[in-house]
Design a protein around this motif. Sequence first.
Motif, PDB file in Angstrom:
ATOM      1  N   LYS A   6       0.896  -1.111  -0.020  1.00 11.61           N
ATOM      2  CA  LYS A   6      -0.205   0.063  -0.017  1.00 11.61           C
ATOM      3  C   LYS A   6       1.003   1.258   0.109  1.00 11.61           C
ATOM      4  O   LYS A   6       1.701   1.317   0.935  1.00 11.61           O
ATOM      5  N   SER A   7       0.489   2.286  -0.816  1.00 10.35           N
ATOM      6  CA  SER A   7       1.308   3.428  -0.858  1.00 10.35           C
ATOM      7  C   SER A   7       0.471   4.656  -1.072  1.00 10.35           C
ATOM      8  O   SER A   7      -0.650   4.816  -1.536  1.00 10.35           O
ATOM      9  N   THR A   8       0.782   5.834  -0.396  1.00 12.17           N
ATOM     10  CA  THR A   8      -0.009   6.921  -0.465  1.00 12.17           C
ATOM     11  C   THR A   8       0.506   7.781  -1.714  1.00 12.17           C
ATOM     12  O   THR A   8      -0.415   8.701  -2.085  1.00 12.17           O
ATOM     13  N   GLN A   9       1.291   7.229  -2.342  1.00 15.45           N
ATOM     14  CA  GLN A   9       1.726   7.780  -3.808  1.00 15.45           C
ATOM     15  C   GLN A   9       1.647   6.874  -4.838  1.00 15.45           C
ATOM     16  O   GLN A   9       1.996   5.612  -4.825  1.00 15.45           O
ATOM     17  N   SER A  10       1.450   7.381  -6.155  1.00 16.78           N
ATOM     18  CA  SER A  10       1.375   6.361  -7.348  1.00 16.78           C
ATOM     19  C   SER A  10       2.721   6.394  -7.889  1.00 16.78           C
ATOM     20  O   SER A  10       3.530   7.301  -7.811  1.00 16.78           O
ATOM     21  N   ILE A  11       2.972   5.178  -8.260  1.00 20.40           N
ATOM     22  CA  ILE A  11       4.351   4.700  -8.499  1.00 20.40           C
ATOM     23  C   ILE A  11       4.262   3.989  -9.994  1.00 20.40           C
ATOM     24  O   ILE A  11       3.406   3.101 -10.167  1.00 20.40           O
ATOM     25  N   ASN A  12       5.049   4.543 -11.060  1.00 25.93           N
ATOM     26  CA  ASN A  12       4.944   3.797 -12.343  1.00 25.93           C
ATOM     27  C   ASN A  12       5.880   2.620 -12.255  1.00 25.93           C
ATOM     28  O   ASN A  12       7.233   3.025 -12.231  1.00 25.93           O
ATOM     29  N   PHE A  13       5.456   1.838 -12.655  1.00 28.16           N
ATOM     30  CA  PHE A  13       6.388   0.255 -12.740  1.00 28.16           C
ATOM     31  C   PHE A  13       6.462  -0.057 -14.230  1.00 28.16           C
ATOM     32  O   PHE A  13       5.297  -0.009 -14.796  1.00 28.16           O
ATOM     33  N   ASN A  14       7.610  -0.639 -14.830  1.00 28.79           N
ATOM     34  CA  ASN A  14       7.482  -1.387 -16.022  1.00 28.79           C
ATOM     35  C   ASN A  14       7.280  -2.530 -15.821  1.00 28.79           C
ATOM     36  O   ASN A  14       7.898  -3.433 -15.050  1.00 28.79           O
ATOM     37  N   HIS A  15       6.054  -2.909 -16.210  1.00 30.32           N
ATOM     38  CA  HIS A  15       5.401  -4.282 -15.697  1.00 30.32           C
ATOM     39  C   HIS A  15       5.974  -5.586 -16.395  1.00 30.32           C
ATOM     40  O   HIS A  15       5.569  -6.568 -16.422  1.00 30.32           O
ATOM     41  N   ARG A  16       6.883  -5.170 -17.368  1.00 27.15           N
ATOM     42  CA  ARG A  16       7.708  -6.239 -18.163  1.00 27.15           C
ATOM     43  C   ARG A  16       8.986  -6.442 -17.529  1.00 27.15           C
ATOM     44  O   ARG A  16       9.687  -7.490 -18.047  1.00 27.15           O
ATOM     45  N   SER A  17       9.642  -5.620 -16.611  1.00 31.37           N
ATOM     46  CA  SER A  17      10.747  -6.050 -15.848  1.00 31.37           C
ATOM     47  C   SER A  17      10.595  -6.094 -14.579  1.00 31.37           C
ATOM     48  O   SER A  17       9.871  -5.428 -13.851  1.00 31.37           O
ATOM     49  N   PRO A  18      11.348  -7.031 -14.013  1.00 27.67           N
ATOM     50  CA  PRO A  18      11.219  -7.242 -12.602  1.00 27.67           C
ATOM     51  C   PRO A  18      11.961  -5.948 -11.923  1.00 27.67           C
ATOM     52  O   PRO A  18      12.507  -5.302 -12.319  1.00 27.67           O
TER      53      PRO A  18
END
Length: 84
Positions: A6-18
């Motif tokens: 759970k986070s209070t901030q949105s985080i962008n992840f590359n869903h194709r990379s670990p």
Amino acid sequence: TGVQLKSTQSINFNHRSPVNLTIFLPSAEQESGDKTVSLLGDVIHHHQQQALCYYGIRFHPHSEQDKAKVQKIFDYFDKKSAFK
């Protein structure tokens, strides 16, 4: 083998990379190194609910040492763990 973070901030992840995740286990003691667990994992889903963002993480416990780290996280938060 996974958790929901759970986070209070949105985080962008590359869903194709670990992603290298570092989880800090809260402690009343002044220990810093013993309460940190770092593991490789995938962000498999995310959603936002009100002001909070939730991220589903699947760990990559490739070695026995990594499995012990995941076990330590689940033991700390008093959750059941399972390894395949």
